[in-house]
Write a protein that holds these residues in place. Sequence first.
Motif, PDB file in Angstrom:
ATOM      1  N   UNK A 240       2.817  -9.929  -9.271  1.00  0.00           N
ATOM      2  CA  UNK A 240       2.232 -10.883 -10.203  1.00  0.00           C
ATOM      3  C   UNK A 240       3.111 -12.134 -10.312  1.00  0.00           C
ATOM      4  N   UNK A 241       2.578 -13.212 -10.895  1.00  0.00           N
ATOM      5  CA  UNK A 241       3.364 -14.443 -11.031  1.00  0.00           C
ATOM      6  C   UNK A 241       4.709 -14.245 -11.761  1.00  0.00           C
ATOM      7  N   UNK A 242       4.776 -13.255 -12.659  1.00  0.00           N
ATOM      8  CA  UNK A 242       6.043 -12.999 -13.358  1.00  0.00           C
ATOM      9  C   UNK A 242       7.018 -12.153 -12.539  1.00  0.00           C
ATOM     10  N   UNK A 243       6.621 -11.772 -11.307  1.00  0.00           N
ATOM     11  CA  UNK A 243       7.487 -10.992 -10.425  1.00  0.00           C
ATOM     12  C   UNK A 243       7.250  -9.494 -10.481  1.00  0.00           C
ATOM     13  N   UNK A 244       6.534  -9.017 -11.481  1.00  0.00           N
ATOM     14  CA  UNK A 244       6.272  -7.581 -11.599  1.00  0.00           C
ATOM     15  C   UNK A 244       5.159  -7.178 -10.631  1.00  0.00           C
ATOM     16  N   UNK A 245       5.112  -5.889 -10.313  1.00  0.00           N
ATOM     17  CA  UNK A 245       4.016  -5.355  -9.511  1.00  0.00           C
ATOM     18  C   UNK A 245       3.021  -4.684 -10.446  1.00  0.00           C
ATOM     19  N   UNK A 246       1.743  -4.834 -10.130  1.00  0.00           N
ATOM     20  CA  UNK A 246       0.665  -4.184 -10.877  1.00  0.00           C
ATOM     21  C   UNK A 246      -0.260  -3.496  -9.880  1.00  0.00           C
ATOM     22  N   UNK A 247      -0.901  -2.435 -10.341  1.00  0.00           N
ATOM     23  CA  UNK A 247      -1.795  -1.640  -9.501  1.00  0.00           C
ATOM     24  C   UNK A 247      -3.160  -2.322  -9.439  1.00  0.00           C
ATOM     25  N   UNK A 248      -3.587  -2.662  -8.229  1.00  0.00           N
ATOM     26  CA  UNK A 248      -4.878  -3.321  -8.037  1.00  0.00           C
ATOM     27  C   UNK A 248      -5.986  -2.338  -7.659  1.00  0.00           C
ATOM     28  N   UNK A 249      -5.609  -1.141  -7.257  1.00  0.00           N
ATOM     29  CA  UNK A 249      -6.613  -0.152  -6.906  1.00  0.00           C
ATOM     30  C   UNK A 249      -5.985   1.162  -6.492  1.00  0.00           C
ATOM     31  N   UNK A 250      -6.824   2.201  -6.485  1.00  0.00           N
ATOM     32  CA  UNK A 250      -6.383   3.524  -6.066  1.00  0.00           C
ATOM     33  C   UNK A 250      -7.582   4.249  -5.485  1.00  0.00           C
ATOM     34  N   UNK A 251      -7.411   4.755  -4.276  1.00  0.00           N
ATOM     35  CA  UNK A 251      -8.454   5.605  -3.699  1.00  0.00           C
ATOM     36  C   UNK A 251      -7.894   7.019  -3.622  1.00  0.00           C
ATOM     37  N   UNK A 252      -8.762   7.975  -3.831  1.00  0.00           N
ATOM     38  CA  UNK A 252      -8.339   9.369  -3.913  1.00  0.00           C
ATOM     39  C   UNK A 252      -9.230  10.199  -3.023  1.00  0.00           C
ATOM     40  N   UNK A 253      -8.594  11.128  -2.304  1.00  0.00           N
ATOM     41  CA  UNK A 253      -9.379  12.065  -1.503  1.00  0.00           C
ATOM     42  C   UNK A 253      -8.658  13.395  -1.463  1.00  0.00           C
TER      43      UNK A 253
ATOM     44  N   UNK B  88       0.881  -1.170   0.000  1.00  0.00           N
ATOM     45  CA  UNK B  88       0.000   0.000   0.000  1.00  0.00           C
ATOM     46  C   UNK B  88       0.922   1.225   0.000  1.00  0.00           C
ATOM     47  N   UNK B  89       0.725   2.119  -0.969  1.00  0.00           N
ATOM     48  CA  UNK B  89       1.590   3.287  -1.121  1.00  0.00           C
ATOM     49  C   UNK B  89       0.760   4.558  -1.185  1.00  0.00           C
ATOM     50  N   UNK B  90       1.058   5.501  -0.294  1.00  0.00           N
ATOM     51  CA  UNK B  90       0.434   6.820  -0.311  1.00  0.00           C
ATOM     52  C   UNK B  90       1.202   7.696  -1.307  1.00  0.00           C
TER      53      UNK B  90
ATOM     54  N   UNK C 104      -4.102  16.488  -2.779  1.00  0.00           N
ATOM     55  CA  UNK C 104      -4.843  15.236  -2.746  1.00  0.00           C
ATOM     56  C   UNK C 104      -3.952  14.132  -2.205  1.00  0.00           C
ATOM     57  N   UNK C 105      -4.611  13.116  -1.688  1.00  0.00           N
ATOM     58  CA  UNK C 105      -3.916  11.916  -1.256  1.00  0.00           C
ATOM     59  C   UNK C 105      -4.485  10.760  -2.066  1.00  0.00           C
ATOM     60  N   UNK C 106      -3.606  10.072  -2.776  1.00  0.00           N
ATOM     61  CA  UNK C 106      -3.982   8.852  -3.491  1.00  0.00           C
ATOM     62  C   UNK C 106      -3.346   7.690  -2.743  1.00  0.00           C
ATOM     63  N   UNK C 107      -4.127   6.674  -2.478  1.00  0.00           N
ATOM     64  CA  UNK C 107      -3.603   5.483  -1.818  1.00  0.00           C
ATOM     65  C   UNK C 107      -3.719   4.333  -2.812  1.00  0.00           C
ATOM     66  N   UNK C 108      -2.570   3.860  -3.232  1.00  0.00           N
ATOM     67  CA  UNK C 108      -2.482   2.780  -4.221  1.00  0.00           C
ATOM     68  C   UNK C 108      -2.295   1.444  -3.512  1.00  0.00           C
ATOM     69  N   UNK C 109      -2.921   0.414  -4.071  1.00  0.00           N
ATOM     70  CA  UNK C 109      -2.633  -0.951  -3.651  1.00  0.00           C
ATOM     71  C   UNK C 109      -2.007  -1.657  -4.849  1.00  0.00           C
ATOM     72  N   UNK C 110      -0.974  -2.419  -4.565  1.00  0.00           N
ATOM     73  CA  UNK C 110      -0.274  -3.153  -5.617  1.00  0.00           C
ATOM     74  C   UNK C 110      -0.048  -4.588  -5.175  1.00  0.00           C
ATOM     75  N   UNK C 111      -0.040  -5.487  -6.150  1.00  0.00           N
ATOM     76  CA  UNK C 111       0.219  -6.902  -5.884  1.00  0.00           C
ATOM     77  C   UNK C 111       1.294  -7.383  -6.845  1.00  0.00           C
TER      78      UNK C 111
END
Length: 139
Positions: free
Chosen positions: A119-132, A97-99, A110-117
Motif C-alpha cells: 500500500x502507499x503507506x508501505x504496508x502489505x494488505x491481502x487483495x485476495x485468497x483462493x482456496x482448494x 503471491x503466497x501459498x 487445503x491450499x490457500x493462495x494469497x495475493x498481497x499488494x
Amino acid sequence: MRRLLFAFALIPMLFASMAFAGDAEIKAAQTVIDSQLKAFLADDGATAYSFAAPNVKRIFPTVDTFMNMVTHGYAPVRRPQSYSFGKVEQTGPASIIQQVLIVGPDGKDYEAVYTLEQQPDGSFKITGCSLRASTSVST
C-alpha cells in the motif's frame, strides 16, 4: 576505465540489496497473513479485517459482512488446525503471491493462495485468497 571497474564492482552489491529487499517484503507479507489467521482464531474480526486491502473492503464494507464471507466460504482459513507457508513469488515490486498449506477444522489438507499488494503507506494488505482442497501438499 576506473568508472567502468567501479560500476562492475557495484553490480553484486546492487543484486544483494535487491534480494534483501525482496526477502524483507516477503517476510512482511507472511507476517500479514499470519496475523490475520491468528486474528481469525482469536475471533477478532476487526483485526482480521484490518489486513484486507481496499479492493476487498469495497466488496465487503463491514467487518460483519467480511467475517460472514470468511466463515461460510473459507472455513479452513477461518479455523485452521495448523498452517505453514509454502511457495512464494514476488510478481512485482509491490505484489506477492503466497501459498499457505492448511490443515482445516475437518482435518483435511487445503491450499490457500494469497495475493498481497504493498500500500502507499508501505504496508502489505491481502487483495485476495483462493482456496482448494489438496490431495498432495507440496512446498
